[in-house]
Design a protein around this motif. Structure first.
Motif, PDB file in Angstrom:
ATOM      1  N   ASN A 140       0.824  -1.198   0.000  1.00 57.98           N
ATOM      2  CA  ASN A 140       0.000   0.000   0.000  1.00 57.98           C
ATOM      3  C   ASN A 140       0.861   1.251   0.000  1.00 57.98           C
ATOM      4  O   ASN A 140       2.048   1.218   0.272  1.00 57.98           O
ATOM      5  CB  ASN A 140      -0.915   0.003   1.231  1.00 57.98           C
ATOM      6  N   CYS A 141       0.207   2.334  -0.315  1.00 58.26           N
ATOM      7  CA  CYS A 141       0.827   3.644  -0.302  1.00 58.26           C
ATOM      8  C   CYS A 141       0.405   4.357   0.981  1.00 58.26           C
ATOM      9  O   CYS A 141      -0.755   4.299   1.377  1.00 58.26           O
ATOM     10  CB  CYS A 141       0.360   4.438  -1.519  1.00 58.26           C
ATOM     11  N   MET A 142       1.348   5.003   1.623  1.00 54.97           N
ATOM     12  CA  MET A 142       1.056   5.742   2.841  1.00 54.97           C
ATOM     13  C   MET A 142       1.308   7.232   2.611  1.00 54.97           C
ATOM     14  O   MET A 142       2.173   7.607   1.796  1.00 54.97           O
ATOM     15  CB  MET A 142       1.943   5.259   3.981  1.00 54.97           C
ATOM     16  N   ALA A 143       0.585   8.063   3.332  1.00 59.23           N
ATOM     17  CA  ALA A 143       0.761   9.500   3.181  1.00 59.23           C
ATOM     18  C   ALA A 143       0.440  10.214   4.482  1.00 59.23           C
ATOM     19  O   ALA A 143      -0.272   9.681   5.334  1.00 59.23           O
ATOM     20  CB  ALA A 143      -0.132  10.036   2.069  1.00 59.23           C
ATOM     21  N   TRP A 144       0.977  11.403   4.604  1.00 63.13           N
ATOM     22  CA  TRP A 144       0.617  12.327   5.669  1.00 63.13           C
ATOM     23  C   TRP A 144      -0.146  13.492   5.051  1.00 63.13           C
ATOM     24  O   TRP A 144       0.276  14.055   4.036  1.00 63.13           O
ATOM     25  CB  TRP A 144       1.848  12.856   6.383  1.00 63.13           C
ATOM     26  N   PHE A 145      -1.256  13.829   5.684  1.00 65.26           N
ATOM     27  CA  PHE A 145      -2.036  15.015   5.335  1.00 65.26           C
ATOM     28  C   PHE A 145      -2.072  15.927   6.554  1.00 65.26           C
ATOM     29  O   PHE A 145      -1.804  15.492   7.669  1.00 65.26           O
ATOM     30  CB  PHE A 145      -3.480  14.633   4.980  1.00 65.26           C
ATOM     31  N   ARG A 146      -2.457  17.173   6.343  1.00 60.14           N
ATOM     32  CA  ARG A 146      -2.676  18.067   7.468  1.00 60.14           C
ATOM     33  C   ARG A 146      -3.849  18.980   7.156  1.00 60.14           C
ATOM     34  O   ARG A 146      -4.164  19.246   5.986  1.00 60.14           O
ATOM     35  CB  ARG A 146      -1.438  18.892   7.790  1.00 60.14           C
ATOM     36  N   GLN A 147      -4.468  19.463   8.224  1.00 62.30           N
ATOM     37  CA  GLN A 147      -5.594  20.363   8.070  1.00 62.30           C
ATOM     38  C   GLN A 147      -5.486  21.481   9.090  1.00 62.30           C
ATOM     39  O   GLN A 147      -5.544  21.235  10.301  1.00 62.30           O
ATOM     40  CB  GLN A 147      -6.921  19.621   8.240  1.00 62.30           C
ATOM     41  N   ALA A 148      -5.295  22.690   8.581  1.00 64.72           N
ATOM     42  CA  ALA A 148      -5.249  23.867   9.434  1.00 64.72           C
ATOM     43  C   ALA A 148      -6.666  24.366   9.679  1.00 64.72           C
ATOM     44  O   ALA A 148      -7.575  24.087   8.881  1.00 64.72           O
ATOM     45  CB  ALA A 148      -4.412  24.953   8.769  1.00 64.72           C
ATOM     46  N   PRO A 149      -6.897  25.101  10.762  1.00 64.67           N
ATOM     47  CA  PRO A 149      -8.240  25.614  11.055  1.00 64.67           C
ATOM     48  C   PRO A 149      -8.795  26.425   9.895  1.00 64.67           C
ATOM     49  O   PRO A 149      -8.124  27.324   9.385  1.00 64.67           O
ATOM     50  CB  PRO A 149      -8.002  26.486  12.291  1.00 64.67           C
ATOM     51  N   GLY A 150     -10.003  26.077   9.478  1.00 65.62           N
ATOM     52  CA  GLY A 150     -10.660  26.810   8.411  1.00 65.62           C
ATOM     53  C   GLY A 150     -10.167  26.515   7.015  1.00 65.62           C
ATOM     54  O   GLY A 150     -10.581  27.163   6.053  1.00 65.62           O
ATOM     55  N   LYS A 151      -9.271  25.542   6.890  1.00 66.82           N
ATOM     56  CA  LYS A 151      -8.714  25.215   5.572  1.00 66.82           C
ATOM     57  C   LYS A 151      -9.002  23.771   5.204  1.00 66.82           C
ATOM     58  O   LYS A 151      -9.335  22.947   6.059  1.00 66.82           O
ATOM     59  CB  LYS A 151      -7.206  25.470   5.555  1.00 66.82           C
ATOM     60  N   GLU A 152      -8.844  23.468   3.928  1.00 66.75           N
ATOM     61  CA  GLU A 152      -9.052  22.105   3.469  1.00 66.75           C
ATOM     62  C   GLU A 152      -7.853  21.224   3.847  1.00 66.75           C
ATOM     63  O   GLU A 152      -6.738  21.714   4.025  1.00 66.75           O
ATOM     64  CB  GLU A 152      -9.235  22.080   1.948  1.00 66.75           C
ATOM     65  N   ARG A 153      -8.120  19.931   3.942  1.00 71.41           N
ATOM     66  CA  ARG A 153      -7.041  18.983   4.212  1.00 71.41           C
ATOM     67  C   ARG A 153      -6.119  18.919   2.994  1.00 71.41           C
ATOM     68  O   ARG A 153      -6.584  18.843   1.859  1.00 71.41           O
ATOM     69  CB  ARG A 153      -7.638  17.618   4.513  1.00 71.41           C
ATOM     70  N   GLU A 154      -4.824  18.950   3.232  1.00 71.16           N
ATOM     71  CA  GLU A 154      -3.864  18.940   2.139  1.00 71.16           C
ATOM     72  C   GLU A 154      -2.814  17.852   2.337  1.00 71.16           C
ATOM     73  O   GLU A 154      -2.469  17.495   3.468  1.00 71.16           O
ATOM     74  CB  GLU A 154      -3.158  20.300   2.041  1.00 71.16           C
ATOM     75  N   GLY A 155      -2.306  17.350   1.223  1.00 72.47           N
ATOM     76  CA  GLY A 155      -1.263  16.344   1.277  1.00 72.47           C
ATOM     77  C   GLY A 155       0.080  16.955   1.628  1.00 72.47           C
ATOM     78  O   GLY A 155       0.445  17.994   1.080  1.00 72.47           O
ATOM     79  N   VAL A 156       0.793  16.335   2.527  1.00 74.98           N
ATOM     80  CA  VAL A 156       2.099  16.820   2.962  1.00 74.98           C
ATOM     81  C   VAL A 156       3.224  15.997   2.338  1.00 74.98           C
ATOM     82  O   VAL A 156       4.183  16.550   1.816  1.00 74.98           O
ATOM     83  CB  VAL A 156       2.210  16.777   4.501  1.00 74.98           C
ATOM     84  N   ALA A 157       3.079  14.663   2.395  1.00 79.30           N
ATOM     85  CA  ALA A 157       4.114  13.783   1.860  1.00 79.30           C
ATOM     86  C   ALA A 157       3.528  12.397   1.638  1.00 79.30           C
ATOM     87  O   ALA A 157       2.548  12.028   2.289  1.00 79.30           O
ATOM     88  CB  ALA A 157       5.302  13.699   2.802  1.00 79.30           C
ATOM     89  N   THR A 158       4.136  11.659   0.733  1.00 79.63           N
ATOM     90  CA  THR A 158       3.702  10.297   0.480  1.00 79.63           C
ATOM     91  C   THR A 158       4.898   9.387   0.291  1.00 79.63           C
ATOM     92  O   THR A 158       5.993   9.861  -0.081  1.00 79.63           O
ATOM     93  CB  THR A 158       2.779  10.227  -0.748  1.00 79.63           C
ATOM     94  N   ILE A 159       4.720   8.104   0.531  1.00 79.63           N
ATOM     95  CA  ILE A 159       5.785   7.121   0.366  1.00 79.63           C
ATOM     96  C   ILE A 159       5.153   5.838  -0.144  1.00 79.63           C
ATOM     97  O   ILE A 159       4.092   5.417   0.332  1.00 79.63           O
ATOM     98  CB  ILE A 159       6.539   6.897   1.697  1.00 79.63           C
ATOM     99  N   TYR A 160       5.773   5.201  -1.160  1.00 82.08           N
ATOM    100  CA  TYR A 160       5.261   3.947  -1.664  1.00 82.08           C
ATOM    101  C   TYR A 160       6.371   3.189  -2.390  1.00 82.08           C
ATOM    102  O   TYR A 160       7.543   3.580  -2.312  1.00 82.08           O
ATOM    103  CB  TYR A 160       4.038   4.156  -2.566  1.00 82.08           C
ATOM    104  N   SER A 161       5.977   2.102  -3.038  1.00 83.33           N
ATOM    105  CA  SER A 161       6.947   1.200  -3.673  1.00 83.33           C
ATOM    106  C   SER A 161       7.961   0.713  -2.644  1.00 83.33           C
ATOM    107  O   SER A 161       9.174   0.775  -2.874  1.00 83.33           O
ATOM    108  CB  SER A 161       7.660   1.907  -4.843  1.00 83.33           C
ATOM    109  N   ALA A 162       7.430   0.237  -1.519  1.00 84.35           N
ATOM    110  CA  ALA A 162       8.258  -0.300  -0.437  1.00 84.35           C
ATOM    111  C   ALA A 162       9.265   0.724   0.068  1.00 84.35           C
ATOM    112  O   ALA A 162      10.380   0.379   0.452  1.00 84.35           O
ATOM    113  CB  ALA A 162       8.964  -1.580  -0.877  1.00 84.35           C
ATOM    114  N   GLY A 163       8.847   1.990   0.047  1.00 86.11           N
ATOM    115  CA  GLY A 163       9.690   3.048   0.598  1.00 86.11           C
ATOM    116  C   GLY A 163      10.670   3.656  -0.373  1.00 86.11           C
ATOM    117  O   GLY A 163      11.402   4.584  -0.013  1.00 86.11           O
TER     118      GLY A 163
END
Length: 122
Positions: free
Chosen positions: A31-54
């Motif tokens: 599977n692919c893993m990712a970090w997202f973040r959401q600031a107050p009043g803003k949409e959730r956004e992608g921060v970083a992703t990792i896949y293909s066994a890292g």
């Protein structure tokens, strides 16, 4: 599938934090893993992703050079090392899992989510 984040907190500008995300209930390396973040009043956004066994990683321009995504497949744990934190990095950080890796990531394509952990830069 269960994802549990930890490691959030408050830190002064320029400081560091390391987030962890413990995964269970599925085949981690396929599977692919990712970090997202959401600031107050803003949409959730992608921060970083990792896949293909890292092997493959991508970062949002706003964190490139400061954040590092990594994983320990044996422990089924995803990490986000955050250095040189800025006030604009404040938000709730979520780890998420998807079946296909790509960039930029889209919230709607990630089926599995953690509960989130608060990061506050001041």
């Amino acid at each position: 599938v269960q994802l549990v984040e930890s490691g959030g907190g408050s830190v002064q500008a320029g400081g560091s934090l390391r987030l962890s995300c413990a995964a269970s209930g599925y085949t981690y390396n396929r599977n692919c893993m990712a970090w997202f973040r959401q600031a107050p009043g803003k949409e959730r956004e992608g921060v970083a992703t990792i896949y293909s066994a890292g092997v493959t990683t991508y970062y949002a321009d706003s964190v490139k050079g400061r954040f590092t995504i990594s994983q320990d497949s044996a422990k089924k744990t995803l990490y986000l090392q955050m250095n040189s934190l800025k006030p604009e990095d404040t938000g709730v950080y979520y780890c998420a899992a998807a079946h296909v890796g790509y960039w930029p990531v889209k919230v709607e394509d990630y089926a599995y989510w953690g509960q989130g952990t608060q990061v506050t830069g001041s």
